[in-house]
Write an enzyme that holds these catalytic residues in place. Structure first.
Site, PDB file in Angstrom:
ATOM      1  N   ALA A  42     -83.646  15.225 -16.524  1.00  0.00           N
ATOM      2  CA  ALA A  42     -82.406  14.768 -17.153  1.00  0.00           C
ATOM      3  C   ALA A  42     -82.745  14.457 -18.601  1.00  0.00           C
ATOM      4  CB  ALA A  42     -81.864  13.530 -16.438  1.00  0.00           C
ATOM      5  N   GLU A 129     -65.586  24.672 -14.497  1.00  0.00           N
ATOM      6  CA  GLU A 129     -64.489  24.069 -13.729  1.00  0.00           C
ATOM      7  C   GLU A 129     -64.120  22.691 -14.280  1.00  0.00           C
ATOM      8  OE1 GLU A 129     -61.636  23.841 -11.957  1.00  0.00           O
ATOM      9  OE2 GLU A 129     -62.583  25.245 -10.578  1.00  0.00           O
ATOM     10  N   GLY A 187     -61.102   2.876 -20.164  1.00  0.00           N
ATOM     11  CA  GLY A 187     -62.009   4.012 -20.292  1.00  0.00           C
ATOM     12  C   GLY A 187     -61.305   5.363 -20.253  1.00  0.00           C
ATOM     13  N   LYS A 205     -57.169  23.149 -23.435  1.00  0.00           N
ATOM     14  CA  LYS A 205     -57.178  23.474 -22.004  1.00  0.00           C
ATOM     15  C   LYS A 205     -56.200  24.597 -21.698  1.00  0.00           C
ATOM     16  CE  LYS A 205     -58.620  18.810 -20.712  1.00  0.00           C
ATOM     17  NZ  LYS A 205     -58.126  17.424 -20.488  1.00  0.00           N
ATOM     18  N   GLY A 302     -62.389  10.966 -15.591  1.00  0.00           N
ATOM     19  CA  GLY A 302     -63.130   9.930 -14.884  1.00  0.00           C
ATOM     20  C   GLY A 302     -64.471  10.464 -14.428  1.00  0.00           C
TER      21      GLY A 302
END
Lengths: 434, 434
Positions: A42, A129, A187, A205, A302
């Site tokens: 990571a 996706e 958030g 989009k 989210g």
């Protein structure tokens, strides 16, 4: 069981969620992939920064080369936001032979053609996706599940931040600034929410979806767009009175004249599924010529909804499905001309909501209907309320709903109305979903 | 461009629709498949029967051997309904090396394990998107798009015929028999609609989805099911009065105690998406632990929606995606034990709607609440209306909504109430969606 080594580049909110799914639910991903998905690395910029996800010893690194130079890492979730260094890193990863999974729709919208071409040349794939509509798997649904169809229309609430803000204004009666602050606290909105609230994000989009669904070569910057940042609570109230809700709607409609594309706050009839999409949810309604209407609704953003989409892409990539899909994907494809003509904004048909404040004096309505008539815009209904008190003038709010007319005509009529001496302030003009 | 030769076995409504998409939109399918999908043969039982689809010379045949013996035909859409000869033909096709696409959910529900095992042994695949929820691509969404999730719950309106009939009864006030006749006229219901209206069809679909989403080994015949064939218009009216709609709901809920599965007419709160599903539409609401709730809505049956799903499967199969998915599919898999325990019906928690007619005399309500209390079923609300006139007795309708209680307790209480001398006729007990 075979093993696929995976890396994550960028351990922000989504990256941490992806790590959690890979680390805590390895049995699940292995079952669906038929192979172990092993989080090998990571990559972060700053090792000293505190992180939510607990990573095993040796996984966290600030050295991208540990990914680039490890040929056993074949799938990389590239989860850095913004354009640079995201673009450069993605190119490096492709050159190093990695298949990419990304959630960065701004990057695809700006540099998609370059990145996709390079991936194709190198025999690699890019899965995305998570870049549109978060938890709604709309990319796979359009490019795979509905592939027997010619898409006829696509309408979406694609920006969860805007929808959250509009919902607070509409349902809770909150002021715009207050709703933005609440979205930031929860958030849902960035410190600088401009790209969300001005329609840019939704247009980016929509550009991706229009490529996939219609073979349109649409650049997001060419898609006419209006955001919710100028939305007046007064219009939310009038819309409600008329039996509508206002939603930031991304619209694509195909007919013989070509493809209509735009993003705008739009009156949607109350009670219909799109009108009832609340808070940070997203929704997409697709109409295919064979399947008819299909409606999708889910969380648009989210950590975990987006991570769900990223991990599904990682599985698809590890299994080999992504490679097969990528080969035939109609996105940023250099092959052949676009399959559809993009219609000019002025010629787009639409119904309109016009709201203005006029002097409470005789003859005003006649002048307004005259201006509409000169542009061949016919009136469906009018609401004129009791006088309100605006500053020093005695004005009344007036709402006109029109029948279908081209954008150009409606816009011309609105300009002419706005110039009338009896009209105070701006004429608000919103599209009405037909 | 490479070519994949395709055959259709069974040229009924769906088969003709599939032929139309393959013949009239070859450009479209070729674009998505990266190869030409060539309709080589269409097998029918009776060549003399008139057909809607115009087929090119040489395509139509009544000899299955023309498909079995042609090694160039690699993908077959097997669109014969019922169990036999559908099962035998599917086995023959698999043995002959064909990958199968089917819409026959009854066949899968009855003979799935045998057919899937044979396909696995032979290295072949069976695609079955069209077998559940018609135009909603729920199979791909669960087995691929949401694969990063543990599904927590799944609720669906999976039988379009039932939903059409209930909508007519509820919205138009039609009698059951009249609504069934209208469904038959419109082609939504078979001449014998038993399997649709008694919950069998929905249970078969739920069994397939429960396999995919939960790794449950559920036989459809073991899924508790009640159909809409006994639904009383009176209960539709009371439900409405209480702020609910009644829908034939297929439910799967996972919790620590195991998996809850059933099909039943269920009160769903008005205004929620599942409650507003009208006519022959289907809808599925899936909750995943990462993605949260995702809602799908589309046409559940009909020629072209089903053909859309079949052709998407043909494309996936020709491209090679189906083979990859099939290998890791948790459906009728012989490997390992089921991942979840199926809960016994009696222990399932639920809220209930009880409706009964009682003598209009003092003390009756006390006896009823007593019976409920003895079974630990507590009352949430009661409606008692003015007396109606039922035959020779002066009775009043009484509706009780309960708090959550196990099925067994609610059923025991209802039986005891029904046995009271003051209760006339049956006690109707329906589940309420929590």
């Amino acid at each position: 069981m075979p093993k696929t080594k995976v890396a994550i580049v960028g351990m922000g909110t989504v990256g941490s969620g992806v790590a959690r799914l890979l680390l805590d639910h390895g049995d699940r991903t292995a079952r669906h992939a038929g192979r172990v998905l092993w989080l090998e690395k990571a990559v972060v910029r700053d090792l000293s920064k505190a992180r939510a996800a607990e990573l095993p010893e040796g996984v966290l690194t600030d050295d991208l080369d540990e990914v680039l130079n490890d040929p056993e890492i074949t799938v990389v979730a590239q989860l850095i936001g913004g354009l640079e260094p995201a673009r450069t890193i993605m190119l490096q990863l492709l050159e190093a032979g990695k298949d990419i999974v990304t959630a960065n729709k701004a990057l695809l919208a700006e540099h998609g053609p370059e990145l996709f071409e390079r991936a194709r040349e190198l025999g690699r794939s890019i899965a995305f996706e998570a870049s549109v509509a978060g938890g709604i798997p709309i990319i796979t649904n359009i490019s795979q599940c509905l592939s027997a169809n010619q898409t006829l229309s696509l309408e979406g609430i694609l920006n969860g931040t805007s929808n959250f803000i509009v919902t607070q204004m509409d349902v809770q009666g909150m002021a715009y600034e207050q709703a933005v602050r609440l979205a930031q606290e929860k958030g849902y909105a960035e410190a600088d929410p401009t790209m969300d609230v001005d329609g840019t994000d939704a247009a980016q989009k929509l550009a991706i979806l229009a490529h996939l669904a219609f073979g349109a070569h649409a650049s997001w910057a060419d898609i006419p767009r209006v955001g919710i940042d100028q939305l007046d609570p007064e219009d939310l109230r009038f819309a409600r009175e008329l039996g509508y809700r206002i939603k930031l709607l991304a619209t694509a409609h195909l007919d013989d004249a070509g493809l209509e594309l735009h993003v705008a706050p739009t009156l949607v009839r109350a009670g219909t599924p799109l009108a009832e999409v609340q808070d940070a949810f997203n929704a997409v309604r697709v109409v295919g010529d064979a399947v008819g209407p299909v409606f999708y609704h889910g969380l648009g953003a989210g950590q975990m909804p987006t991570a769900s989409a990223v991990v599904a892409d990682i599985i698809d990539t590890a299994v080999g499905r992504t490679r097969l899909t990528f080969q035939t994907l109609e996105l940023f494809s250099p092959v052949g001309p676009p399959r559809v003509r993009l219609r000019a904004f002025d010629e787009l048909p639409g119904r309109y909501y016009l709201r203005l404040h006029v002097d409470d004096s005789p003859g005003v309505l006649g002048k307004i209907t005259g201006a509409l008539g000169r542009h061949n815009v016919s009136i469906a209904s009018v609401i004129q309320h009791e006088p309100d008190d605006r500053a020093d003038r005695n004005t009344v709010p007036l709402v006109v709903m029109t029948h279908e007319a081209p954008e150009g005509a409606a816009s011309g009529a609105a300009d002419q109305i706005e110039a009338l001496p009896e009209v105070v302030g701006n004429v608000v003009r919103l599209r009405v979903k037909v």
